[in-house]
Design a protein around this motif. Structure first.
Motif, PDB file in Angstrom:
ATOM      1  N   PRO A 193       0.834  -1.213   0.000  1.00  0.00           N
ATOM      2  CA  PRO A 193       0.000   0.000   0.000  1.00  0.00           C
ATOM      3  C   PRO A 193       0.860   1.251   0.000  1.00  0.00           C
ATOM      4  O   PRO A 193       1.915   1.314   0.633  1.00  0.00           O
ATOM      5  N   GLU A 194       0.418   2.247  -0.738  1.00  0.00           N
ATOM      6  CA  GLU A 194       1.162   3.493  -0.804  1.00  0.00           C
ATOM      7  C   GLU A 194       1.047   4.288   0.488  1.00  0.00           C
ATOM      8  O   GLU A 194       1.940   5.039   0.854  1.00  0.00           O
ATOM      9  N   ASP A 195      -0.086   4.150   1.191  1.00  0.00           N
ATOM     10  CA  ASP A 195      -0.301   4.873   2.450  1.00  0.00           C
ATOM     11  C   ASP A 195      -0.303   3.877   3.601  1.00  0.00           C
ATOM     12  O   ASP A 195      -1.283   3.719   4.311  1.00  0.00           O
ATOM     13  N   GLY A 196       0.824   3.208   3.790  1.00  0.00           N
ATOM     14  CA  GLY A 196       0.932   2.179   4.818  1.00  0.00           C
ATOM     15  C   GLY A 196       0.588   2.664   6.212  1.00  0.00           C
ATOM     16  O   GLY A 196      -0.139   2.003   6.958  1.00  0.00           O
ATOM     17  N   PRO A 197       1.085   3.817   6.645  1.00  0.00           N
ATOM     18  CA  PRO A 197       0.810   4.245   8.020  1.00  0.00           C
ATOM     19  C   PRO A 197      -0.656   4.518   8.296  1.00  0.00           C
ATOM     20  O   PRO A 197      -1.092   4.494   9.453  1.00  0.00           O
ATOM     21  N   THR A 198      -1.462   4.785   7.260  1.00  0.00           N
ATOM     22  CA  THR A 198      -2.873   5.091   7.487  1.00  0.00           C
ATOM     23  C   THR A 198      -3.742   3.851   7.584  1.00  0.00           C
ATOM     24  O   THR A 198      -4.944   3.961   7.823  1.00  0.00           O
ATOM     25  N   ILE A 199      -3.128   2.674   7.383  1.00  0.00           N
ATOM     26  CA  ILE A 199      -3.916   1.447   7.489  1.00  0.00           C
ATOM     27  C   ILE A 199      -4.319   1.245   8.946  1.00  0.00           C
ATOM     28  O   ILE A 199      -3.576   1.548   9.874  1.00  0.00           O
ATOM     29  N   GLU A 200      -5.474   0.717   9.113  1.00  0.00           N
ATOM     30  CA  GLU A 200      -6.014   0.529  10.472  1.00  0.00           C
ATOM     31  C   GLU A 200      -5.097  -0.380  11.286  1.00  0.00           C
ATOM     32  O   GLU A 200      -4.793  -1.503  10.891  1.00  0.00           O
ATOM     33  N   GLY A 201      -4.628   0.138  12.367  1.00  0.00           N
ATOM     34  CA  GLY A 201      -3.740  -0.613  13.247  1.00  0.00           C
ATOM     35  C   GLY A 201      -2.323  -0.693  12.731  1.00  0.00           C
ATOM     36  O   GLY A 201      -1.481  -1.343  13.344  1.00  0.00           O
ATOM     37  N   GLY A 202      -2.030  -0.056  11.597  1.00  0.00           N
ATOM     38  CA  GLY A 202      -0.698  -0.106  11.040  1.00  0.00           C
ATOM     39  C   GLY A 202      -0.355  -1.430  10.400  1.00  0.00           C
ATOM     40  O   GLY A 202       0.796  -1.651  10.020  1.00  0.00           O
ATOM     41  N   LYS A 203      -1.307  -2.364  10.272  1.00  0.00           N
ATOM     42  CA  LYS A 203      -1.055  -3.683   9.695  1.00  0.00           C
ATOM     43  C   LYS A 203      -2.056  -3.944   8.577  1.00  0.00           C
ATOM     44  O   LYS A 203      -3.156  -3.386   8.552  1.00  0.00           O
ATOM     45  N   LEU A 204      -1.666  -4.809   7.672  1.00  0.00           N
ATOM     46  CA  LEU A 204      -2.559  -5.176   6.589  1.00  0.00           C
ATOM     47  C   LEU A 204      -3.628  -6.128   7.105  1.00  0.00           C
ATOM     48  O   LEU A 204      -3.352  -7.004   7.940  1.00  0.00           O
ATOM     49  N   PRO A 205      -4.859  -5.980   6.628  1.00  0.00           N
ATOM     50  CA  PRO A 205      -5.918  -6.867   7.124  1.00  0.00           C
ATOM     51  C   PRO A 205      -5.710  -8.322   6.707  1.00  0.00           C
ATOM     52  O   PRO A 205      -6.026  -9.229   7.468  1.00  0.00           O
ATOM     53  N   TRP A 206      -5.191  -8.557   5.550  1.00  0.00           N
ATOM     54  CA  TRP A 206      -4.910  -9.917   5.071  1.00  0.00           C
ATOM     55  C   TRP A 206      -3.883  -9.833   3.961  1.00  0.00           C
ATOM     56  O   TRP A 206      -3.584  -8.768   3.430  1.00  0.00           O
ATOM     57  N   LEU A 207      -3.331 -10.966   3.632  1.00  0.00           N
ATOM     58  CA  LEU A 207      -2.240 -11.015   2.680  1.00  0.00           C
ATOM     59  C   LEU A 207      -2.634 -11.930   1.528  1.00  0.00           C
ATOM     60  O   LEU A 207      -3.180 -13.019   1.749  1.00  0.00           O
ATOM     61  N   PRO A 208      -2.367 -11.526   0.279  1.00  0.00           N
ATOM     62  CA  PRO A 208      -2.669 -12.409  -0.852  1.00  0.00           C
ATOM     63  C   PRO A 208      -1.893 -13.716  -0.738  1.00  0.00           C
ATOM     64  O   PRO A 208      -0.775 -13.762  -0.220  1.00  0.00           O
ATOM     65  N   GLU A 209      -2.445 -14.761  -1.232  1.00  0.00           N
ATOM     66  CA  GLU A 209      -1.845 -16.080  -1.101  1.00  0.00           C
ATOM     67  C   GLU A 209      -0.511 -16.202  -1.821  1.00  0.00           C
ATOM     68  O   GLU A 209       0.396 -16.918  -1.376  1.00  0.00           O
ATOM     69  N   PHE A 210      -0.389 -15.454  -2.924  1.00  0.00           N
ATOM     70  CA  PHE A 210       0.842 -15.625  -3.705  1.00  0.00           C
ATOM     71  C   PHE A 210       2.056 -14.974  -3.047  1.00  0.00           C
ATOM     72  O   PHE A 210       3.183 -15.282  -3.409  1.00  0.00           O
ATOM     73  N   VAL A 211       1.865 -14.060  -2.058  1.00  0.00           N
ATOM     74  CA  VAL A 211       3.011 -13.406  -1.426  1.00  0.00           C
ATOM     75  C   VAL A 211       3.843 -14.403  -0.629  1.00  0.00           C
ATOM     76  O   VAL A 211       5.056 -14.539  -0.863  1.00  0.00           O
ATOM     77  N   PRO A 212       3.259 -15.137   0.362  1.00  0.00           N
ATOM     78  CA  PRO A 212       4.083 -16.130   1.061  1.00  0.00           C
ATOM     79  C   PRO A 212       4.529 -17.266   0.144  1.00  0.00           C
ATOM     80  O   PRO A 212       5.570 -17.886   0.376  1.00  0.00           O
ATOM     81  N   LYS A 213       3.728 -17.542  -0.897  1.00  0.00           N
ATOM     82  CA  LYS A 213       4.108 -18.606  -1.821  1.00  0.00           C
ATOM     83  C   LYS A 213       5.412 -18.260  -2.540  1.00  0.00           C
ATOM     84  O   LYS A 213       6.281 -19.122  -2.746  1.00  0.00           O
ATOM     85  N   ILE A 214       5.550 -17.018  -2.918  1.00  0.00           N
ATOM     86  CA  ILE A 214       6.799 -16.578  -3.562  1.00  0.00           C
ATOM     87  C   ILE A 214       7.966 -16.714  -2.589  1.00  0.00           C
ATOM     88  O   ILE A 214       9.057 -17.195  -2.947  1.00  0.00           O
ATOM     89  N   GLY A 215       7.736 -16.304  -1.327  1.00  0.00           N
ATOM     90  CA  GLY A 215       8.796 -16.414  -0.343  1.00  0.00           C
ATOM     91  C   GLY A 215       9.200 -17.851  -0.077  1.00  0.00           C
ATOM     92  O   GLY A 215      10.391 -18.156   0.065  1.00  0.00           O
ATOM     93  N   LEU A 216       8.220 -18.749  -0.011  1.00  0.00           N
ATOM     94  CA  LEU A 216       8.527 -20.157   0.237  1.00  0.00           C
ATOM     95  C   LEU A 216       9.323 -20.764  -0.923  1.00  0.00           C
ATOM     96  O   LEU A 216      10.219 -21.583  -0.711  1.00  0.00           O
ATOM     97  N   HIS A 217       8.989 -20.402  -2.151  1.00  0.00           N
ATOM     98  CA  HIS A 217       9.744 -20.910  -3.296  1.00  0.00           C
ATOM     99  C   HIS A 217      11.201 -20.456  -3.227  1.00  0.00           C
ATOM    100  O   HIS A 217      12.110 -21.213  -3.579  1.00  0.00           O
ATOM    101  N   ILE A 218      11.421 -19.232  -2.800  1.00  0.00           N
ATOM    102  CA  ILE A 218      12.802 -18.732  -2.687  1.00  0.00           C
ATOM    103  C   ILE A 218      13.564 -19.520  -1.636  1.00  0.00           C
ATOM    104  O   ILE A 218      14.743 -19.875  -1.826  1.00  0.00           O
ATOM    105  N   ILE A 219      12.892 -19.807  -0.522  1.00  0.00           N
ATOM    106  CA  ILE A 219      13.567 -20.507   0.576  1.00  0.00           C
ATOM    107  C   ILE A 219      13.813 -21.971   0.219  1.00  0.00           C
ATOM    108  O   ILE A 219      14.929 -22.488   0.387  1.00  0.00           O
ATOM    109  N   LYS A 220      12.797 -22.655  -0.286  1.00  0.00           N
ATOM    110  CA  LYS A 220      12.905 -24.093  -0.513  1.00  0.00           C
ATOM    111  C   LYS A 220      13.837 -24.454  -1.672  1.00  0.00           C
ATOM    112  O   LYS A 220      14.425 -25.527  -1.679  1.00  0.00           O
ATOM    113  N   ASN A 221      13.953 -23.571  -2.640  1.00  0.00           N
ATOM    114  CA  ASN A 221      14.783 -23.883  -3.803  1.00  0.00           C
ATOM    115  C   ASN A 221      16.212 -23.381  -3.669  1.00  0.00           C
ATOM    116  O   ASN A 221      16.974 -23.406  -4.644  1.00  0.00           O
TER     117      ASN A 221
END
Length: 1490
Positions: free
Chosen positions: A829-857
């Motif tokens: 998000p471009e306005d990260g600090p204005t998000i409620e609680g300073g955190k994202l409400p949820w994360l798209p599935e492909f974000v951790p999937k990309i991270g896991l591929h980097i780690i496992k391979n």
């Protein structure tokens, strides 16, 4: 040629090798051509069966035979009696005809030459007659007149006989240090009659000839060492002034342009003398003109790779000009090779003089014995041959030019980067940069000849001409650079190739180099007949000469001005051949890349684009050729230059016509496997260019919606193929090239994605990509990233088996990383600090999937203990051990991978609300939770260390590219700028810039984080941070016009408040201050400096509107704030491109109107800027005083920390000290307000101490004897530096009141290592306004005292200025105040007056002594000064000078000698003698008192 000889009563004549006697009948038909074996009587000469000329050797006939009748006795007959007569006995003549036999070739015998000279001396001096020779070598006695053969003297007969035997032997071929041939090596002559001609008339001084012959004979017997010893002995005995005159004369001989006509064919003596004189000048003069000192690094570059060049007889520009002029005489074969050995030339010894520019077309098979190209052609001769009436010769000349120009560029590419100027050419290598500059220079007039040849009516000539133009415009080499640049996927914009030069530095910016780049030409020069021009100048006012002048400034602009575009359109309309069409479109591509002005010219050329599109669509639609590929490149380049132009291509259907192959290719991979290999390669290249064209349209926001139509075709390329089949068909490289471009298209589409968490939907779905399309594309991309799951990719990514396949896969992986980074960037998000609680409400599935591929391979090891190397380590190995393309692919892959890890880490940290968790086991999920970036920091630190070493010297090498304020020495385009190694267009520079981008990413992670963690750093921690900070600082020199965003990041990194605090730690390790800076001060320093550097160096100069009634044809509109702005006196006179360089309006970056790359002294701008807002208008004027205070702190921090940097890396220590001393002076130019504040005054004084120490160290390296003119302010800073000094001295006298720091800064210009002109200007300015007494004492000046006193002054004007100040009273107060001014005067005058001199120095000594004696006779108050002058002890120069002045340490005999010198200087003047006697009495009284 004829030869007559008196022999009794008979006379015989040698005509074309056949002997004729006086009684021969054939003598009556001299000049008639008679065929062999013709038995018929003819009243007049008849044509033979064979036409003339015939391609046969002259020994095969026809022949002349002697006549049997008696010769006419009276040679002086009337014209009426000289008519040809009928001859009936021709059969007798034919019977006597014989083939011409070659004379035996003999070597050159210098003994016979000496005998010839001796005979000449004895006869000519003995007869004492005034002789004259006609053009045929006949001698006439001016007193007796011309009386035929009886008037010929024995001298000339002796000459002719001996010249027959001498021949023309082989002369050694040698080169001088600039590549100029000094003598010519040729075959032995076949001519038997070499006459003296006009050369003997000028060389008839017998004594000089005899001496010269003896000298040459003696030189031949001497070895090279003996010759050098003799030269050194002669140099010692000769007057230095005479040596300079002789050296200048020798230089003029070497660079003189020899234009020998056909009359010099028979002048062997003149050629011989010229060759020998050139040989001597080569060995004696040229070697002394250019001297290389290997023990001293160059002031301007300070690079170990580039040795410093010192010039004893000229400047850098003079040496470069000599190299360019040397290319004039280089001769080339038809293949473009330089002919170094003239021994293969048939014909006589003066073959190089026979053929010239005027008669180049006369070299045919008959005249050259069957090999016209044996001698070779110079560039000017080849251009002259392009205007021959024979089409074959024109085509041949153009092919030769194409070969030479292409070979020149290829050799330039192979040369070492940054070594454009070649001196001391011991290997006799051709200076290809100088050759290229000469070919494109004003003398050959290359553009005019090419433009004329393009209008030829022979196809072969037109095709050859088009090929030459592609070489002149560097089409192949430029396209190689742009293709590699597009492969990286980093640059959204192309860069213009037009030649540019720097604007001259001004005092408002402190004379700092690195001004705005400017085009070589203006629109009025490119379009002299534009209808939009406001002036009504007629066409008759524009001449061909104007076209030539423009072409010498910018050859591409000159060709456009000459009307090449309408001619290309005509040739394309006339159905050209495939080769001609390809060359013509390549020329159009080069012109389109030149500048927005030339790109607009192509669009405005009537029917040109329509003809090109029509030829693309009407050809075989299923077939693919290079013309179609280049057509797409041309339209893509034109679309990049203007957004509205791209929209026009889309709306007119041109985009659909050029990219229809993308739709046709939507079939299975098996169909591709059945294609022929060559056809698939062509189709692959076509698809790559079509995808790039589509990417350009997407970047402008067009053609996004056609993605759904092309998904079936893209799916084939995006998915992992069957590698075994691709390898078997040998098309893996072509397949992966399409895959790479397809992922780059997806990356461009991610820029149109709406923010993932945005609540407002897009207003126009056609202009944005949809998130529903992203998921499947990510799945395909991750298949490529799964390295462990695919054995083929795993085997390829092995350091032992790396090859072209590995590079192809690396390019695909780099494009995938950029696509994944683009997707993740759209999620953040471009306005990260204005998000409620300073955190994202949820994360798209492909974000951790990309991270896991980097780690496992195993892309990163993440502190794993297994022995297998990670993907990062393999990429580092590829970067270190492979070529340029592999290096680019690996670096791009690394950069994309680092960006993906940073983005994944940021998104997960924004989602995870838990605190950091420490885990002991390596688990992929916990690595993500703990922070993938944190776990990869150790490996990234190692990666940073590796690339810091790679970039340590790259910035300095890039600095050496700029030459004479230009991007290259030649007016070509892009690569055609002619810089060694390609200059800014080199792939080496591109690799270094890619390395810099990766290092910037790593420094952004590691450097700031490390500085935040250190509160009380140790010396080791400071040294580590210093190395990293210095690395970031050196990267600034690599930033190019397209890397402005990198420069912004670098400024934010090393001007971060925490980094400035670290610099304060480094300062306090060397100096102690009574004050402390606070965090608020660091924040203020950061704000002021970032704002200053961005405005000063990164500001792009906007073009101003020319008038209110601007034509509607203008493509771009202005910002409202610039519409009414008027041109100020500081505006640059350059091309006014009415365009906006914002990202949405153009995808082209111009070199002009901006300042990058930066000069190496760019960091001094805060303290050396007077007011740059006068040069470039800004909305608000900065506070220059505050900027200077912040700059002093910053520069002091750089100086103190750079001392702890390893010597193999670039630091500010590499910046010449002359710039640092100059910057301190400019700080005080506007006043001394900076010295009134306590902190700034303390920092300023410390900088003076540091720079004084640096100066002493430099002088110690080169030695005191070589320190004269070490600081050439008028050469290195600005040519009007003397005027600047005068103004600075006036300010010093007006406001300083003898301030110590201000006075120390002024006194540095009196240092002995400063150039004489600047020293004289500073002294005269101080003396005229009576400010010499304001200078500090010698021991308080900058640098060591000895530097002001040694070497002893020998400049006449400076010595006279010292005496003038003495006599005028300007030194009176300096004595009591112990100013450095009086110390300099008494030291240098005492040495000069009482030293040993001869000649002119002695007369100057007497002149100066009489002046001060007369002054003493009128001013008794100068008695103390005179006594100190006489009693001054030179041996005390290493002590404190004030103590030496007060101590009478000279013995009586020395004082008596000095008084005697003064007495002799009086030259018998009784008044002055009495003054000396008075001085003698005064000194004796003082000695008695002591």
């Amino acid at each position: 040629m004829k030869k007559t000889e008196k022999n009794g009563e008979k006379t015989k004549k040698n005509s074309f090798g056949v002997q004729l006697s006086e009684n021969d009948v054939a003598s009556l038909v001299m000049g008639g051509i008679v065929e062999k074996n013709v038995n018929q009587s003819l009243s007049q000469p008849q044509l033979t069966v064979l036409p003339f000329p015939v391609a046969r050797h002259r020994s095969q006939g026809p022949h002349w035979a002697p006549k049997s009748s008696n010769r006419l006795k009276d040679e002086e007959v009337d014209d009426n009696n000289e008519e040809d007569e009928d001859h009936m006995n021709i059969d007798m003549v034919a019977a006597d005809a014989k083939p011409i036999k070659r004379k035996q070739k003999k070597d050159l015998d210098f003994k016979q030459w000496k005998e010839l000279v001796d005979s000449e001396c004895g006869n000519v001096t003995g007869n004492k007659k005034e002789l004259k020779f006609d053009s045929n070598g006949r001698q006439h006695d001016l007193k007796r007149g011309s009386s035929g053969s009886n008037s010929k003297s024995e001298v000339v007969k002796d000459h002719e006989r001996k010249l027959e035997d001498v021949g023309t032997g082989e002369l050694q071929s040698s080169f001088d240090s600039s590549g100029m041939r000094s003598t010519v090596k040729s075959k032995k002559s076949t001519s038997s009659s070499m006459h003296l001609g006009a050369g003997l008339e000028h060389g008839s001084t017998s004594m000089e000839s005899e001496i010269d012959a003896e000298n040459r004979a003696r030189l031949d017997k001497m070895s090279a060492d003996e010759i050098e010893e003799a030269q050194a002995e002669i140099m010692k005995k000769m007057n230095p002034e005479l040596i300079k005159i002789l050296q200048k004369r020798g230089q003029n001989k070497t660079v003189k342009n020899r234009s020998i006509g056909s009359a010099a064919i028979g002048s062997f003596v003149e050629d011989f003398d010229n060759n020998m004189s050139k040989k001597e000048s080569t060995s004696g003069v040229v070697k002394k003109m250019m001297i290389t000192n290997e023990n001293h690094t160059q002031n301007g570059l300070e690079s170990k790779d580039v040795p410093e060049i010192k010039f004893a007889g000229g400047s850098l520009w003079d040496t470069w000009s000599t190299n360019v002029e040397s290319a004039r005489d280089l001769r080339f074969s038809l293949d473009g090779d330089v002919i170094n050995d003239y021994g293969q030339i048939p014909g006589n010894s003066s073959a190089t003089g026979v053929y010239s520019v005027e008669n180049a077309s006369e070299r045919d098979f008959l005249r050259s014995e069957g090999d016209p190209a044996a001698l070779g052609y110079t560039i000017k001769e080849a251009l002259a041959l392009t205007r021959s009436v024979v089409p074959g010769q024109r085509a041949l000349a153009l092919h030769l030019l194409a070969s030479v120009l292409y070979k020149a560029q290829d050799n330039i590419r192979r040369n070492q980067l940054g070594l454009t100027l070649k001196v001391d050419n011991k290997n006799k290598n051709v200076d290809w940069e100088a050759l290229w500059a000469f070919a494109l220079g004003p003398e050959p007039e290359l553009a005019l000849s090419l433009r004329m040849c393009l209008d030829d009516n022979h196809n072969s000539v037109v095709i050859a001409c088009a090929r030459v133009i592609t070489c002149v415009l560097s089409c192949d080499f430029n396209e190689l650079f742009f293709d590699m640049s597009e492969k990286t996927g980093v640059y959204e914009k192309d860069i213009c190739t037009a030649p540019i030069f720097r604007s001259r530095p001004k005092i408002e910016v402190g004379f700092l180099h690195g001004g705005f780049w400017k085009y070589n030409t203006k629109p009025s020069n490119i379009f002299p007949f534009d209808n939009n021009m406001e002036d009504d100048e007629g066409e008759d006012e524009h001449t061909i000469k104007d076209d030539i002048v423009v072409a010498t400034q910018d050859i591409a602009a000159g060709l456009v001005r000459m009307g090449i575009l309408p001619r290309i359109r005509y040739l394309l309309e006339s159905d050209p051949s495939a080769a001609l069409e390809e060359s013509l479109i390549s020329v159009l591509i080069a012109i389109a890349r030149h500048s927005p002005t030339c790109s607009e010219a192509i669009m405005k050329c009537e029917r040109l684009i329509q003809v090109i599109i029509q030829r693309f669509t009407t050809k075989d639609q299923m077939g693919v050729d290079f013309s179609k590929i280049k057509t797409i490149i041309l339209i893509k380049v034109l679309a990049r230059s203007d957004r509205k132009r791209c929209m026009e291509f889309v709306s007119n259907g041109i985009f659909q016509k050029l990219t229809w192959h993308l739709y046709r290719c939507a079939f299975s991979i098996e169909n591709w496997m059945n294609m022929e290999g060559e056809k698939f390669r062509l189709l692959s290249t076509l698809l790559v260019e079509q995808l790039r064209f589509w990417k350009v349209c997407i970047q402008y926001g067009y053609c996004v919606s056609i993605f759904t139509d092309l998904v079936p075709a893209l799916y084939i390329w995006l998915d992992i193929p069957m590698f075994d089949q691709l390898v078997e068909k040998n098309i893996l490289h072509e397949f992966t090239a399409i895959t790479k471009e397809a992922y780059f298209v997806l990356e461009a589409l991610t820029e149109t994605l709406p923010n993932f968490y945005s609540t407002v939907g897009p207003t126009n779905d056609a202009d944005t990509w949809r998130w529903t399309h992203v998921g499947p594309m990510i799945e395909l991309a991750l298949k490529w990233v799964s390295l462990k799951d695919d054995p083929f990719i795993s085997s390829l990514l092995n350091i032992e088996t790396q090859n072209e396949r590995t590079i192809s896969v690396l390019w695909v992986l780099s494009s995938i990383m950029r696509f994944l980074f683009g997707v993740l960037k759209s999620v953040i998000p471009e306005d990260g600090p204005t998000i409620e609680g300073g955190k994202l409400p949820w994360l798209p599935e492909f974000v951790p999937k990309i991270g896991l591929h980097i780690i496992k391979n195993g892309l990163f090891s993440f502190a794993q203990t297994n022995k297998s190397r990670s993907f990062i380590e393999l990429l580092c190995q590829y970067r270190l051990q492979n070529g340029q393309e592999a290096s680019l692919a690996s670096v791009c892959c690394l950069t994309g991978l680092v960006n993906v890890i940073i983005s994944v880490n940021k998104l997960i940290q924004l989602t995870n609300s838990n605190k950091e968790v420490t885990v002991s086991s390596i688990d992929a999920d916990k690595v993500l939770t703990d922070g993938i970036l944190k776990r990869s920091i150790p490996e990234m630190t190692s990666l940073l260390t590796v690339f810091m070493k790679l970039t340590s010297s790259s910035g300095q090498v890039a600095q050496s590219v700029e030459m004479f304020g230009r991007g290259g020495p030649a007016p070509g385009v892009g690569f055609g700028w002619g810089a060694s190694g390609g200059g800014f267009w080199s792939l080496s520079v591109l690799v270094a810039q890619m390395d810099a981008r990766l290092v910037v990413q790593l420094l952004d992670i590691i450097l700031i984080e490390s500085a935040n963690e250190i509160t009380d750093p140790t010396n080791e921690e400071i040294n580590i941070l210093t190395e990293r900070f210095n690395c970031a600082f050196s990267l600034c020199l690599l930033v190019g016009p397209r890397d402005e965003i990198i420069m912004h990041k670098l400024l934010d990194i090393f001007l971060h408040p925490q980094i400035l605090k670290f610099l304060d730690f480094g300062i306090r390790r060397s100096f102690t201050f009574a004050w402390q800076y606070t965090n608020q001060d660091y924040l203020m320093f950061s704000d002021y400096l970032i704002s200053h550097f961005k405005n000063r160096w990164l500001h792009v100069k906007k073009s101003k509107s020319k008038s209110k009634s601007k034509s509607k044809s203008n493509v771009k509109t202005r910002d409202s704030q610039h519409k009414t702005s008027k041109k100020t006196k500081f505006s640059l006179d350059t091309i006014q491109e009415d365009i906006d360089t914002s990202k949405t309006d153009t995808l082209v970056t111009e070199w002009a109107h901006q300042r990058l790359p930066l000069p190496n002294h760019w960091f001094l701008s805060p303290i050396s800027t007077v007011d740059y807002t006068k040069v470039v208008n800004f909305p608000t004027k900065p506070d220059f005083l505050e900027v200077a205070r912040c700059g002093l702190f910053f520069v002091l921090g750089l100086e103190t920390t750079s001392r702890h940097v390893s010597f193999n890396s670039y630091s500010i220590n590499s910046v010449p000290v002359i710039w640092k001393l100059h910057a301190l002076s400019v700080t005080l130019f506007a006043g001394m307000d900076i010295l009134e504040e306590e902190k700034s005054r303390g920092i300023y004084g410390n900088l003076q101490e540091i720079y004084g120490q640096i100066l002493d160290e430099k002088l110690l390296e080169i030695g005191r004897g070589n320190s004269v003119d070490f600081l050439k302010f008028d050469k290195e800073i600005h040519d009007s530096y003397s005027t600047y000094i005068e103004t600075l001295v006036e300010n010093f006298a007006g406001v300083s009141y003898g301030d110590l720091l201000y006075g120390r800064q002024i006194s540095i210009y009196l240092h002995r290592c400063v150039g004489a002109q600047v020293r004289l200007a500073a002294w005269n300015a101080l003396s005229n306004i009576r400010a010499l007494e304001l200078l500090p004492p010698l021991q308080k000046c900058l640098a060591q005292e000895e530097g002001y006193l040694e070497p002893l002054e020998d400049d006449e004007m400076v010595l006279e200025a010292y005496v003038k100040s003495w006599v005028s009273g300007a030194l009176d107060r300096s004595v009591t105040r112990r100013s450095v001014a009086f110390s300099l005067v008494i030291h240098h005058l005492s040495y000069f007056i009482f030293g040993d001199h001869a000649g002119d120095k002695n007369s100057l000594r007497n002149k100066l002594a009489k002046s001060i004696l007369r002054d003493y006779s009128r001013k008794s108050e100068h008695e103390g000064m005179m006594v100190k002058l006489i009693q001054y002890n030179k041996a005390a120069t290493h002590q404190k000078l004030d103590q030496a002045e007060d101590t009478v340490s000279l013995q009586g005999p020395e004082i008596a000698r000095r008084l005697t010198v003064l007495m002799e200087a009086c030259e018998g003047n009784s008044t002055l003698v009495s003054v000396v006697e008075k001085l003698k009495n005064v000194i004796q009284k003082e000695q008695c008192v002591l």
